[in-house]
Design an enzyme around this catalytic site. Structure first.
Site: not given
Ligand code: AMP
Ligand code: ZN
Length: 114
Positions: A4, A7, A30, A46, A87, A93, A98, A100
């Site tokens: 993950c 994680c 982000d 998780h 989401n 989307g 995990h 968030h």
């Molecule tokens: P979601 O599409 O709602 O699942 O959001 C996932 C978010 O994680 C997106 O806004 C990505 O830009 C962000 N994301 C993906 N990889 C990373 C990372 N390594 N560090 C910080 N944010 C990330």
């Molecule tokens: Zn996780």
């Protein structure tokens, strides 16, 4: 959850810009911000998605909202309003499984959601 992404970020195995951390919650920037403030708040345990929240694991979700409220009070960009989004699942989307909470501030946000 060994595979993950979030994680691994919580464990420090993948770098992130940390905004806040306590025993149960981690907040980081982000990597592709969509607003002047775009942070992600995650439980350290998780939980894959919002529909997996139940009475056995919801205490940390409540705590995440306390943390968001505290962070909002501490940062000027939140003064006029802010948005929190989780989401859940493919059609909403969700791309990282995990749970968030996107914390967005610093500009106006349209409604209804796209
Ligand atoms: P979601 O599409 O709602 O699942 O959001 C996932 C978010 O994680 C997106 O806004 C990505 O830009 C962000 N994301 C993906 N990889 C990373 C990372 N390594 N560090 C910080 N944010 C990330
Ligand atoms: Zn996780």
């Amino acid at each position: 959850m060994n595979d993950c992404l979030f994680c691994k970020i919580i464990a420090g195995e993948i770098p992130s810009t940390k905004i806040y951390e306590d025993d149960s919650v981690f907040v980081f920037a982000d990597i592709e911000p969509t607003a002047p403030v775009h942070w992600l708040a995650v439980p350290k345990t998780h939980i894959a998605k919002l529909s997996d929240v139940n009475e056995s694991n919801s205490a940390v979700i409540s705590h995440i909202y306390e943390v968001i409220s505290k962070l909002a009070a501490e940062h000027e960009e939140f003064a006029d309003g802010f948005r929190v989004v989780s989401n859940c699942g493919k059609t909403a989307g969700q791309s990282v499984f995990h749970i968030h909470f996107h914390i967005l501030a610093g500009r106006e946000f349209a409604w209804p959601a796209g």
